[in-house]
Write a protein that holds these residues in place. Structure first.
Motif, PDB file in Angstrom:
ATOM      1  N   LEU A 343       0.854  -1.186   0.000  1.00  0.00           N
ATOM      2  CA  LEU A 343       0.000   0.000   0.000  1.00  0.00           C
ATOM      3  C   LEU A 343       0.888   1.233   0.000  1.00  0.00           C
ATOM      4  N   ASP A 344       0.695   2.117  -0.998  1.00  0.00           N
ATOM      5  CA  ASP A 344       1.431   3.378  -1.010  1.00  0.00           C
ATOM      6  C   ASP A 344       0.992   4.245   0.161  1.00  0.00           C
ATOM      7  N   ARG A 345       1.947   4.877   0.807  1.00  0.00           N
ATOM      8  CA  ARG A 345       1.651   5.870   1.838  1.00  0.00           C
ATOM      9  C   ARG A 345       2.297   7.184   1.408  1.00  0.00           C
ATOM     10  N   TRP A 346       1.574   8.278   1.614  1.00  0.00           N
ATOM     11  CA  TRP A 346       1.976   9.561   1.062  1.00  0.00           C
ATOM     12  C   TRP A 346       2.181  10.606   2.164  1.00  0.00           C
ATOM     13  N   LYS A 347       3.099  11.510   1.898  1.00  0.00           N
ATOM     14  CA  LYS A 347       3.371  12.621   2.803  1.00  0.00           C
ATOM     15  C   LYS A 347       2.597  13.850   2.320  1.00  0.00           C
ATOM     16  N   VAL A 348       1.777  14.403   3.176  1.00  0.00           N
ATOM     17  CA  VAL A 348       1.014  15.615   2.859  1.00  0.00           C
ATOM     18  C   VAL A 348       1.581  16.748   3.706  1.00  0.00           C
ATOM     19  N   GLN A 349       2.180  17.734   3.043  1.00  0.00           N
ATOM     20  CA  GLN A 349       2.786  18.870   3.748  1.00  0.00           C
ATOM     21  C   GLN A 349       1.980  20.132   3.455  1.00  0.00           C
ATOM     22  N   VAL A 350       1.522  20.792   4.505  1.00  0.00           N
ATOM     23  CA  VAL A 350       0.713  22.010   4.375  1.00  0.00           C
ATOM     24  C   VAL A 350       1.531  23.178   4.912  1.00  0.00           C
ATOM     25  N   THR A 351       1.923  24.097   4.004  1.00  0.00           N
ATOM     26  CA  THR A 351       2.739  25.254   4.372  1.00  0.00           C
ATOM     27  C   THR A 351       1.888  26.503   4.286  1.00  0.00           C
ATOM     28  N   ASN A 352       1.716  27.162   5.414  1.00  0.00           N
ATOM     29  CA  ASN A 352       0.913  28.392   5.434  1.00  0.00           C
ATOM     30  C   ASN A 352       1.617  29.515   4.686  1.00  0.00           C
ATOM     31  N   LYS A 353       0.823  30.393   4.054  1.00  0.00           N
ATOM     32  CA  LYS A 353       1.369  31.547   3.345  1.00  0.00           C
ATOM     33  C   LYS A 353       1.595  32.698   4.320  1.00  0.00           C
ATOM     34  N   GLY A 354       2.497  33.602   3.952  1.00  0.00           N
ATOM     35  CA  GLY A 354       2.733  34.790   4.775  1.00  0.00           C
ATOM     36  C   GLY A 354       4.207  34.978   5.045  1.00  0.00           C
ATOM     37  N   TYR A 355       4.668  36.208   4.934  1.00  0.00           N
ATOM     38  CA  TYR A 355       6.085  36.506   5.128  1.00  0.00           C
ATOM     39  C   TYR A 355       6.535  36.306   6.574  1.00  0.00           C
ATOM     40  N   TYR A 356       5.610  36.524   7.512  1.00  0.00           N
ATOM     41  CA  TYR A 356       5.996  36.466   8.919  1.00  0.00           C
ATOM     42  C   TYR A 356       5.548  35.176   9.592  1.00  0.00           C
ATOM     43  N   ASN A 357       5.245  34.174   8.792  1.00  0.00           N
ATOM     44  CA  ASN A 357       4.807  32.895   9.361  1.00  0.00           C
ATOM     45  C   ASN A 357       6.029  32.046   9.709  1.00  0.00           C
ATOM     46  N   LEU A 358       6.290  31.877  11.012  1.00  0.00           N
ATOM     47  CA  LEU A 358       7.459  31.131  11.465  1.00  0.00           C
ATOM     48  C   LEU A 358       7.102  29.714  11.929  1.00  0.00           C
ATOM     49  N   ARG A 359       5.825  29.333  11.823  1.00  0.00           N
ATOM     50  CA  ARG A 359       5.413  28.002  12.264  1.00  0.00           C
ATOM     51  C   ARG A 359       5.877  26.944  11.281  1.00  0.00           C
ATOM     52  N   LYS A 360       6.175  25.764  11.826  1.00  0.00           N
ATOM     53  CA  LYS A 360       6.568  24.655  10.961  1.00  0.00           C
ATOM     54  C   LYS A 360       5.376  24.196  10.128  1.00  0.00           C
ATOM     55  N   PRO A 361       5.632  23.675   8.932  1.00  0.00           N
ATOM     56  CA  PRO A 361       4.523  23.171   8.124  1.00  0.00           C
ATOM     57  C   PRO A 361       3.832  21.994   8.806  1.00  0.00           C
ATOM     58  N   LYS A 362       2.520  21.872   8.606  1.00  0.00           N
ATOM     59  CA  LYS A 362       1.802  20.685   9.075  1.00  0.00           C
ATOM     60  C   LYS A 362       2.164  19.525   8.167  1.00  0.00           C
ATOM     61  N   VAL A 363       2.422  18.363   8.769  1.00  0.00           N
ATOM     62  CA  VAL A 363       2.774  17.176   7.987  1.00  0.00           C
ATOM     63  C   VAL A 363       1.845  16.037   8.392  1.00  0.00           C
ATOM     64  N   LYS A 533       5.791   8.640   0.313  1.00  0.00           N
ATOM     65  CA  LYS A 533       6.553   8.509   1.553  1.00  0.00           C
ATOM     66  C   LYS A 533       7.160   7.117   1.702  1.00  0.00           C
ATOM     67  N   THR A 534       6.329   6.069   1.665  1.00  0.00           N
ATOM     68  CA  THR A 534       6.813   4.702   1.887  1.00  0.00           C
ATOM     69  C   THR A 534       5.734   3.723   1.450  1.00  0.00           C
ATOM     70  N   HIS A 535       6.030   2.428   1.620  1.00  0.00           N
ATOM     71  CA  HIS A 535       5.048   1.373   1.380  1.00  0.00           C
ATOM     72  C   HIS A 535       4.692   0.718   2.715  1.00  0.00           C
ATOM     73  N   ALA A 536       3.461   0.269   2.819  1.00  0.00           N
ATOM     74  CA  ALA A 536       3.031  -0.544   3.962  1.00  0.00           C
ATOM     75  C   ALA A 536       2.715  -1.944   3.461  1.00  0.00           C
ATOM     76  N   LEU A 537       3.056  -2.948   4.280  1.00  0.00           N
ATOM     77  CA  LEU A 537       2.768  -4.342   3.925  1.00  0.00           C
ATOM     78  C   LEU A 537       1.376  -4.700   4.448  1.00  0.00           C
ATOM     79  N   MET A 538       0.452  -4.927   3.529  1.00  0.00           N
ATOM     80  CA  MET A 538      -0.931  -5.214   3.891  1.00  0.00           C
ATOM     81  C   MET A 538      -1.303  -6.635   3.458  1.00  0.00           C
ATOM     82  N   LEU A 539      -2.477  -7.088   3.906  1.00  0.00           N
ATOM     83  CA  LEU A 539      -3.016  -8.386   3.508  1.00  0.00           C
ATOM     84  C   LEU A 539      -4.308  -8.155   2.732  1.00  0.00           C
TER      85      LEU A 539
END
Length: 556
Positions: A343-363, A533-539
């Motif tokens: 099973l494919d597993r995917w990384k979803v990265q959400v980066t907020n817009k804004g010049y003064y945004n110092l928060r890490k992206p949501k992953v 991101k990676t693969h998962a071993l499923m049945l």
């Protein structure tokens, strides 16, 4: 004088009568109150004693007011309507005999003392399963209305009272039909001893050396579904070693999965009982094992669907929902016969817009799908409602009814209209011109929205089938909640935007609802990037196919 004397005696007798009436009235009021208080005190005292026995006991005792089938106390042999039963070995006792039973009968041992390579049967008398047959004479057991016949708590074999001979009491237990799934107590004892001696050559330990041994672990979320998790925990403990069965409300998956390091490499199978969110939780814990360098102990994952949508379970052939219609024994057979897939597993990265945004992206990690638009709005409203009143959302039918309500509401309000003017979409770096849309859905698996094959739609157009192991994402658009409903009943096709290895979505303005695998939130201007991101071993269970699967296999 005589008249006065009579009047005086009348007054005295009247006073006595009044006094007696007052006493009887007081007794009639106080006596029930005292009896009720005494009974409540005795009941509380009895419950405290029962809880104390439950807490100290090695049995997994549960109290019930009414057994589901005719039951007899294993101590006094009398018929009982209510009492206690052990969720591991199946003992049933009346309340008055609980203490005696706890002292007299042993429960299943998860680990034996010493390092034996075999163990005898563990016989329990009475209350054998219906339609069970004697292992000696092959006739039906448990037919008499009394405490009769024996059952081994490990191999589940049954035998008549008259067929029970001394050799059966000392005979080695074979662990029955599920011997390839059970972790024997003596195995854990041997491995524990070897670990103390810092030896790692487990190959000679029985049943490690057996070719077809594939021990199974059961991880159940008791908060998923309509209280099915609690019932399943008990049934699996009866058939397997209780050490193989975990309640995820009490122990985290990462800790439970450490049992894999005691077992053969690449042989363990994990059955996850819960919704797609529970499956994702377990797969995240498996990814942690890879980080710790335990990759050779990674198990394969099967699913018993207890959630609301169960789209991942449906994709892998385990069905759209479980409500007890399939016996637990058949579920274990299905796990044994299932085929391994990726099973494919995917990384979803959400980066907020804004010049003064110092928060890490949501992953986030995505197994099923990502979406922005009406279906994410429905999930967000549902999630907010469930957070306020969680007790109302204990049924799959109620959950779907609430989804339907919010979907109908959005058909009228259209909160996500003109999405194509608010977002930009790139597939593998190429910008896609968007038609007039209200939602965009990025799919990793074939099913979406509780059983709909979204990418195929009505199936009247030649498009490549969606796969969960090809490293590709399917991206579709929808015109609104009503369009989603039309697709689910095969009256319309989605707006197919393309397939890609990498998806990039830019929300330019306003706040929009988003979701990853059913976990919603409201998101302001941002950039969403989805990469592998990676693969998962499923049945994969191929025993039951839907009509869509049959049609797909015929077209291929």
């Amino acid at each position: 004088r005589g008249g006065a004397g009579m009047e005086g005696s009348d007054d005295a007798s009247r006073a006595v009568a009044d006094w007696r009436l007052a006493v009887w009235t007081l007794c009639s009021v106080l006596l029930p109150v005292l009896i009720t208080a005494w009974c409540s005190f005795q009941r509380s005292r009895r419950q405290l004693l029962i809880r104390d026995i439950f807490r100290k006991s090695k049995h997994d005792w549960h109290y019930t007011d009414l057994f589901g089938q005719p039951s007899y106390c294993c101590v006094c042999a009398q018929h009982i309507l209510g009492g206690a039963f052990c969720g591991c070995c199946g003992l049933r006792v009346s309340e008055s005999c609980l203490k005696k039973a706890d002292q007299r009968f042993l429960c299943k041992e998860i680990m034996m003392r010493g390092t034996p390579s075999s163990m005898p049967h563990h016989w329990i008398r009475g209350n054998v399963p219906l339609c069970s047959c004697c292992m000696v004479c092959k006739q039906q057991c448990g037919t008499q209305p009394k405490l009769c016949d024996y059952r081994c708590v490990w191999c589940q074999y049954t035998v008549h009272d008259e067929c029970m001979v001394d050799c059966l009491r000392t005979e080695d237990c074979t662990f029955g039909e599920f011997k390839d799934l059970i972790i024997p107590p003596y195995y854990l004892s041997a491995i524990n001893q070897m670990r103390k001696e810092k030896r790692t050559s487990y190959e000679k330990v029985v049943p490690y050396c057996r070719k077809h041994w594939m021990p199974v672990m059961v991880l159940a979320n008791t908060r998923s579904g309509n209280n099915m998790g609690e019932i399943l925990l008990g049934e699996f403990k009866m058939l397997l070693n209780p050490v193989q069965v975990f309640d995820l409300s009490k122990i985290a998956p990462a800790k439970a999965l450490q049992l894999c390091t005691w077992l053969p490499c690449n042989a363990v199978r994990v059955l996850v009982c819960g919704g797609d969110g529970t499956v994702g939780w377990v797969l995240d814990a498996i990814d942690e094992m890879k980080i710790k360098g335990q990759e050779r102990y990674i198990p394969q994952v099967a699913i018993l669907p207890l959630g609301t949508g169960n789209d991942l379970s449906n994709t892998l052939g385990w069905g759209a929902g479980y409500a007890g219609e399939v016996p637990v024994e058949q579920i274990l057979r299905n796990v044994m016969e299932a085929d391994g897939v990726k099973l494919d597993r995917w990384k979803v990265q959400v980066t907020n817009k804004g010049y003064y945004n110092l928060r890490k992206p949501k992953v986030f990690t995505m197994n099923n799908y990502f979406s922005i638009g009406p279906d994410a709005l429905m999930a967000l409203n549902f999630h907010a409602h469930r957070e306020k009143t969680p007790s109302l959302f204990s049924s799959r039918i109620i959950n779907k009814a609430v989804y339907f309500f919010y979907g109908t509401k959005d058909c009228l309000v259209q909160e996500c209209k003109d999405l194509n003017k608010k977002v930009e979409l790139e597939l593998d770096g190429e910008r896609i011109e968007l038609p007039n849309l209200e939602g965009i859905i990025v799919l990793n698996i074939g099913y979406w929205g509780g059983g709909c094959r979204l990418w195929e739609g009505m199936g009247d157009e030649p498009y490549p089938l969606a796969r969960h192991d090809d490293g590709l994402l399917e991206v579709v658009g929808v015109h609104g909640s009503f369009h989603c409903a039309q697709i689910q009943v095969k009256l319309a096709n989605p707006v197919r935007l393309g397939q890609a290895h990498t998806v990039r979505l830019i929300l330019k303005s306003s706040k929009m609802p988003m979701q990853v695998d059913g976990e919603p939130w409201a998101q302001g201007p941002c950039t969403v990037t989805i990469t592998h991101k990676t693969h998962a071993l499923m049945l994969y269970h191929s025993g039951e196919q839907t009509d869509d699967d049959d049609a797909s296999s015929l077209s291929e």
